[in-house]
Enzyme design. Structure first.
Site, PDB file in Angstrom:
ATOM      1  CB  SER A   1      36.253  30.686  39.532  1.00 40.04           C
ATOM      2  OG  SER A   1      37.029  29.867  38.667  1.00 40.04           O
ATOM      3  CG  HIS A   2      41.273  34.914  40.130  1.00 39.71           C
ATOM      4  ND1 HIS A   2      41.448  36.190  39.658  1.00 39.71           N
ATOM      5  CD2 HIS A   2      42.521  34.381  40.283  1.00 39.71           C
ATOM      6  CE1 HIS A   2      42.747  36.434  39.533  1.00 39.71           C
ATOM      7  NE2 HIS A   2      43.419  35.364  39.920  1.00 39.71           N
ATOM      8  CB  VAL A   3      41.577  29.587  38.804  1.00 40.62           C
ATOM      9  CG1 VAL A   3      40.376  28.650  38.734  1.00 40.62           C
ATOM     10  CG2 VAL A   3      42.828  28.866  38.324  1.00 40.62           C
TER      11      VAL A   3
END
EC number: 2.7.9.4
Length: 1399
Positions: A1003-1005
């Protein structure tokens, strides 16, 4: 009277025909002529009527004269245990008298004559007595006539008058009466004598009359048929059998012979047989009935366990869910205007230099009292204000403990105060400055803390104003944790409806009858308001049920009136339930708070039965009399608790502490008992000889109470559906409830099984029985039914019993293995699914648990790993349900709670308590039990480390990472966040993020954490998480490995360690080169260069023709850099450009709200004709479909998607990310990559170097069902993850199974991907910051992994995962560096849609 006599009289014109309801049921020997009774000849001695009444033989005359009529009664055998006698008065007025000759002795008198002054002049005759006695029970408006007779007015009905007498004294064996028309001064007699009516008595019935057993069996069967073939327990069977014997004895006492009875019963029985059986001989039929005493029962269930039916769980899916729509009415959007008191309080609070210590509003009829307390430096200030119109005096004192009144010190008394004995009277000060209307106020300041509170009442003229018969009390020792807020705007509520409820509350609090009738009147308005309307009704009813609102105020109401109002409300709710499937879950909750209600007789039994209990058990004073008065005045659900407390007290051998424990455990305190309009002061004090009788009678009484007040009581609900008859005792009204029609075959046996096991310690058989009963009942709940309400309350009761049973069964799970816990989880999940409107996700979770159970029983590899994914998904489903409840209910709870002055602590946890009251809480508890077991079995440990970086920092605990993503911490900070979605930015100054949430590794985070050298890990152990949260503010050292995180508290000196120096590192020096429009609106993939497009487009162009033939590359074109700037500079877009410049300036000044406005503004761009033509030509020449060929609307959809990609330059995440690394946002340019969407079966992301371990020999990949947006976007749940060694690509190893509940699927379409010059810069991970937008909306599909071959077919799974790993390895070799690859699989074919260097 025989038919021949009636015929003769009619022919002679002597009487007027009268159609009475039972005129064909002529009397038995219960009725006699005057000469048959010696007492009748002695009327003169009774001195009741004066001298004018004389015996005149056997003719019927009146005192004023009249024509004599010969009258010869005859006994006629009647099947019905009622008898009727008809007389003629004055030769032309019919009089009919009927007596009920079974348990309830009623005398019904009807006369074909009307007068406003027609009275029954009557008395009773005891055994062997001649003089009249006055019965203790008589109809309404009965008058005592000189203590020697009773006079009761007749009730007019059409051209007739009628009256009903109920005789409850068993010593009375007859009544006598005359009829008197007062206006005409006219007496009606029976041949100059009293009318004398014999009554059946127990002694009569119990005479030694022998009835053949075979006839008793037939009579018992016929009774059972008449009552609707109800389900009887053994005790009731015996009772019914003896009642049948009693009925036949009575008939024999009236003169019927055994042969008469046999002929009549067999004839009656034959009438119920089919024509085919009519030829059976008499003896054969008799023999047949000998074995038909009770209904046949199908023994489907043995005594230990039931056999559950196999069911297709997908047939249980229920998708009726109401869309969350904000009401659009004007009243909903207008803020609620503050009341005068609220304006005053707000101004006062602003004047005070300290925060409010406590605050409370007391609602009164048409006015209110506001009290708030502030504290500062040992001084306590009390403010009292009221909007009473008339002058008010405050009668007050101080207290050091509850309940006492102490004289206040004289030096603190406010102006206009007068000390009185033990208190002070203070005239309130009138204030009107800057207020809509005057307010009367009182202020008091006290030094020190010797006083704990202030009791007070108000005096207005001649009136004393109290708090529901208690003193008002200000507690200034106990601080309110949640001072009541003002939710004046009502956003997210059906505000107009809630305002109306608030206005009507002063009327509703008079009694339950008022409240339920008001609620019934509001049902149509709630229906118009939709889901939020019924949410408002639920909140109101829940506040009532939890005693946050006044139940009874200065109003007496009969129990039958309450039950009738309940019945009206629940009937209306039943109708809405049938017609509006999307509101059913809310309606179920409303009905469970209201209770079932019932016809008038059911409510009346509450009033009658307590009198019988008192009389039978000799307990007419003390608590029983006080409770009796409360029951008569205003019965409530508290009475169920009081009854239970009395029974518990008796069972404990009269231990008063047990009595109080039961009351207190259920929210009833001594103060509450005293607060009733008919207060209960006394404690129980029964005698030993009363024990058995009271336990028996209170147990029966509990059924009556629960029938009205407890909709979810199992035994009461079963009886209402199966049917029952209770004839009452003495004067009590009888109750007959017919069985519900259409119940499944064998259902009574199933319910009997449930009742027999309801208190057993081993709850598993009970749970199975309860759920089988709910499953069998479910089809009836989904269609119209004349008794739908009773079926609903049965289902609510079964549901409630599942919850209590599972909580009772926790103990037996303490030593249970995972298989048993998983089975219990599946049972509770099934129960939750059966109670939910939108249950598709729950059903697929249930299927997942059953699949996991099969894997466990078969001892398959990875069963625990798979079960863990189902567990994670179940948690997500629970969280989603909780969020839905919070969204729908909490705003209404806060707004209505504010309007009604409900205690803020009750408001703040309203939704939480609703959730706790359902199966979701039990499911959550079981899941938490199983989680550590599965993690241990699957060797998962307590952590998943996504970014393993050693750090030192100060702990801060937040609810959501999203709420702090734009914050900057001025010291190294370890964020412990309950919620991490996956799309957030990690705030500046953060060195670690720890969470129980499960964002994808890709995921982005997760990518940002690894790129920023920030520790990021998921904690699965609630104990460890609680420990970390408890260290809020402490300085910790984190030392993560690939599967664990070791942490410890450290000193400030360790902050200088190299591991935490990354905070001080200056952002890398990164610069952007501003791109210019190159004169082209669209280019093909062969023209992709760094001057025209970003890395995303160039990489796709590079792959074409170079990857293995089995790897597909979608055809692509692009709108190059500079096109956006060119379009916005066009004259047609001048207005958009001007507004953009203004908003950008606002943004530069720090207004972050401008970002959303910019994105919205850019959607107004108009496409230049040159852009449309060039893009169309380029797409067609590249063999891509042109959207405009399907119509102008399709092109408009495509153009809207392009504009959204451009506008994503100003999304919050991207904007703050560029600011953080000091990139010039104006230099950021956005090309748009255009690709045909492949409607994927699966999507994947590959990292050719394992990002968690950094192992370059190992490929790490994640796979989701459907489009890849659920993988890289903020969609909850985990994907399927696996690793694969590059030297053994045919042996993928699954690390985790998927728990994502949603998959995205799309029609054949075009996707427009962001491709900026700010992505994939060295030292800056810009990938994923900007949006890719398909021109069509994706369909969200709830996923069933038990039918997915990637999960269930191991050979298919191995092939797909191996193909993904091989594709990743090939592309890495092509570029020579580690790659981050996105792709899809469709019909077994693998496609790569983009690749970039792995950060």
């Amino acid at each position: 009277m025989s038919n021949s006599v009636v015929h003769n009289l009619l022919n002679r014109g002597l009487i007027r025909p009268l159609n009475f309801e039972h005129q064909n049921k002529l009397n038995s020997s219960v009725y006699q002529t005057s000469t048959a009774n010696p007492a009748l000849g002695k009327i003169g001695r009774s001195k009741l009527y004066g001298k004018g009444l004389k015996q005149a033989g056997r003719s019927l005359v009146t005192e004023t004269g009249g024509r004599p009529l010969s009258f010869v009664p005859r006994a006629v055998l009647a099947m019905d245990p009622q008898a009727a006698e008809k007389f003629s008065l004055d030769g032309n007025i019919d009089l009919l008298v009927e007596v009920t000759s079974t348990t309830v002795r009623e005398v019904n008198i009807q006369i074909a004559y009307t007068s406003d002054t027609l009275f029954l002049h009557w008395g009773a005759i005891l055994d062997n007595k001649e003089n009249w006695v006055l019965p203790s029970r008589s109809p309404d408006r009965t008058q005592n006539f000189k203590n020697s007779a009773l006079r009761t007015p007749f009730v007019k009905s059409g051209g007739n008058s009628h009256l009903k007498l109920e005789i409850d004294d068993p010593a009375i064996h007859a009544i006598e009466f005359l009829i008197f028309d007062e206006s005409r001064n006219k007496w009606y007699k029976n041949n100059g004598q009293n009318f004398h009516i014999n009554l059946p008595t127990e002694r009569n019935v119990k005479q030694n009359v022998s009835v053949p057993e075979d006839l008793v069996q037939i009579q018992a069967y016929l009774r059972w048929e008449r009552k609707g073939k109800q389900m009887y327990n053994p005790e009731k069977e015996k009772e019914e059998y003896e009642a049948a014997r009693t009925e036949l004895r009575e008939e024999m006492m009236r003169g019927a012979s055994v042969e008469d009875l046999r002929a009549k019963l067999l004839k009656k029985d034959n009438s119920n047989e089919s024509p085919k059986s009519n030829g059976t001989s008499s003896s054969g039929r008799e023999e047949k009935k000998k074995v038909s005493k009770q209904p046949e029962r199908k023994k489907n269930y043995n005594t230990d366990k039931i056999q559950r039916k196999g069911r297709d769980l997908t047939k249980l899916i229920y998708k009726h869910v109401a869309d969350f729509v904000e009401p659009e009415s004007k009243s909903s959007s207008e803020p609620r205007s503050l009341t005068t008191l609220e304006i005053y309080a707000k101004a006062k609070e602003e004047q005070e230099t300290t925060p409010v210590f406590s605050k409370k509003t007391f609602k009164l009829e048409g006015s209110a009292i506001l009290v708030f307390v502030t504290k500062l430096s040992g001084k306590t200030k009390i403010h009292v204000a009221t909007d009473f119109k008339e002058p008010v005096t405050l009668h007050w004192a101080l207290s050091q403990k509850g309940g006492e009144w102490l004289d206040p010190p004289s030096d603190i008394l406010p102006p206009n105060s007068l000390p009185v004995r033990g208190a002070v009277d203070t005239k309130l000060t009138i204030t009107s400055t800057d207020l809509p209307s005057p307010v009367q106020t009182f202020e008091l300041e006290i030094e020190g803390d010797s006083y704990k509170g202030m009791p007070f009442v108000l005096n207005a003229g001649e009136r004393w104003i109290k708090n529901n018969d208690s003193d008002f009390y200000v507690d200034f020792a106990k601080e309110e944790k949640h001072v009541q807020k003002d939710y004046g705007d009502g956003k997210g509520t059906a505000k107009h409806l809630l305002d109306k409820i608030a206005d009507l509350e002063s009327e509703a609090q008079k009694s339950f009858m008022h409240r339920f009738n008001i609620a019934a009147d509001l049902v149509d308005e709630a229906k118009s308001a939709g889901q939020l309307g019924f949410a408002g009704i639920l909140v109101w009813m829940r506040f009532m049920a939890t005693r946050q609102l006044v139940w009874n105020k200065n109003y007496n109401v009969k129990p039958r009136e309450i039950s009738k109002a309940q019945d009206r409300l629940t009937d209306l709710l039943q109708d809405v339930y049938a017609s509006y499937p999307e509101y059913r879950e809310l309606l179920r909750m409303i009905m469970s708070t209201v209770g079932r209600g019932g016809e008038g007789d059911v409510g009346q039994r509450i009033r009658d039965e307590i009198l019988v209990i008192q009389r039978k058990n000799d307990c007419k004073g003390g608590i029983m009399e006080e409770w009796h008065q409360k029951l008569h005045n205003n019965t409530s659900p508290d009475d169920v608790v009081i009854c239970q407390a009395l029974m518990d007290y008796i069972k404990s051998d009269f231990d008063l502490s047990v009595y109080w424990k039961t009351l207190n455990d259920n929210g009833i305190t001594k103060e509450r008992l005293l607060s009733y309009d008919r207060a209960i002061h006394s404690e129980p004090n029964f005698r030993g000889e009363q024990k058995d009788g009271l336990l028996r009678d209170l147990g029966h009484y509990m059924r009556t109470l629960k029938a009205v007040h407890s909709g979810a009581d199992l035994e009461s609900a079963i009886q209402n559906c199966m049917g029952y008859q209770d004839d009452g005792e003495g004067f009590m009204v009888g109750v007959q409830i017919n069985p519900v029609s259409g119940l499944p075959s064998g259902y009574p046996d199933l319910l009997r099984f449930v009742l027999e096991h309801v208190e057993e310690k081993n709850v598993e058989p009970l749970l199975e029985g309860l759920l089988e009963a709910r499953q069998e009942l479910r089809p009836l709940l989904l269609k119209s039914h004349d008794r739908l309400k009773d079926l609903l309350f049965l289902d609510l009761a079964l549901d409630s019993t599942v919850r209590t049973a599972i909580e009772r069964g926790y103990e037996q799970l303490n030593d249970a293995g995972p298989e048993k816990i998983m089975y219990f989880i599946s049972l509770v999940l099934e129960n939750l699914a059966l109670s939910s409107d939108d249950n598709e996700d729950l059903i697929y979770c249930l299927k997942g648990w059953q699949f996991a159970l099969d894997m466990c029983k078969s001892k398959k590899d990875h069963w625990a790993l798979y079960a863990k994914s189902v567990l994670d998904r179940s948690r997500l489903a629970l969280a989603s349900k909780a969020e839905r409840y919070l969204e729908i209910l909490q705003p209404s709870a806060e707004y209505l709670g504010s309007c009604l002055g409900v205690d803020q602590s009750a408001v703040s946890i309203f939704t939480e308590e609703i959730i706790r009251a359902g199966s979701a809480a039990a499911l959550s508890s079981l899941v938490n039990r199983l989680d550590p077991v599965l993690r241990k079995t699957a060797n998962l440990g307590s952590w998943q480390v996504i970014s393993p970086v050693e750090v030192v920092g100060y702990v801060i605990v937040v609810d959501e990472l999203l709420t702090v993503q734009n914050k900057t911490y001025d010291r190294p900070t370890i964020i412990v966040a309950n919620r991490v979605r996956g799309e957030e930015e990690i705030p500046d100054g953060a060195v670690a993020v720890l969470t129980p949430d499960m964002p994808d590794v890709l995921s982005h985070v997760s990518v940002r954490a690894r790129n920023g050298k920030i520790c990021f890990a998921t904690c699965f152990d609630s104990g460890i998480l609680s420990d970390l949260q408890g260290k809020d503010g402490k300085l910790l050292s984190l030392q993560p490995t690939s599967a664990d995180v070791v942490y410890k508290e450290v000193n400030d000196s360790e902050l200088s360690s190299p591991s935490s120096d990354n905070l001080e590192d200056a952002p890398p020096s990164i610069s952007l080169v501003k791109k210019q429009f190159a004169g082209r609106y669209a280019i093909s993939s062969e023209e992709f260069t760094s001057d025209l497009v970003g890395a995303k487009s160039r990489n796709i162009g590079y792959l074409k023709g170079k990857v293995p033939s089995w790897v597909g590359i979608p055809t692509s074109v692009a709108l190059p850099f500079g096109v956006f700037e060119k379009v916005i500079s066009e004259k047609a877009n001048q207005a958009v450009n001007d507004k953009l410049l203004v908003l950008k300036k606002t943004l530069d000044e720090g207004d972050q709200g401008a970002l959303k406005e910019i994105r919205q503004t850019l959607l107004g761009l108009v496409a230049p004709p040159e852009l449309v033509e060039e893009l169309k030509s380029t797409m067609k020449s590249s063999d891509m479909p042109w959207p405009g060929d399907e119509g102008e609307q399709r092109w408009e959809q495509a153009w809207a998607a392009i504009k959204k990609v451009w506008a994503s330059k100003w999304n919050e995440r991207a904007y703050f990310s560029t600011r953080k690394v000091k990139l010039d946002h104006d230099y950021l340019c956005m090309a748009v990559l255009v690709q045909e969407v492949i409607n994927a079966d699966y999507a994947f992301v590959i990292h050719t170097t394992n990002p968690s371990s950094g192992d370059s020999s190992e490929i790490y990949a994640e796979v989701v069902k459907g489009l890849g947006e659920t993988l890289v976007g903020a969609y909850p749940g985990r994907s399927l993850s696996f690793i694969c060694k590059k030297n053994n690509l045919d042996s993928p190893l699954v690390l985790g199974y998927p728990s994502k509940p949603i998959g995205l699927f799309i029609r054949r379409s075009i996707i427009f991907r962001s491709d900026s010059n700010g992505e994939d810069l060295e030292g800056y991970a810009g990938a994923g910051l900007y949006d890719s937008v398909p021109m069509d909306e994706e369909d969200q599909v709830v996923l069933d992994y038990t039918t997915d071959p990637l999960i269930t077919d191991l050979s298919f799974q191995k092939k797909v995962l191996s193909d993904i790993a091989r594709a990743g390895d090939a592309i890495e070799k092509l570029y020579g560096t580690a790659q981050d690859i996105e792709g899809v699989i469709r019909d077994g074919k693998l496609y790569v849609v983009q690749t970039r260097p792995q950060v």
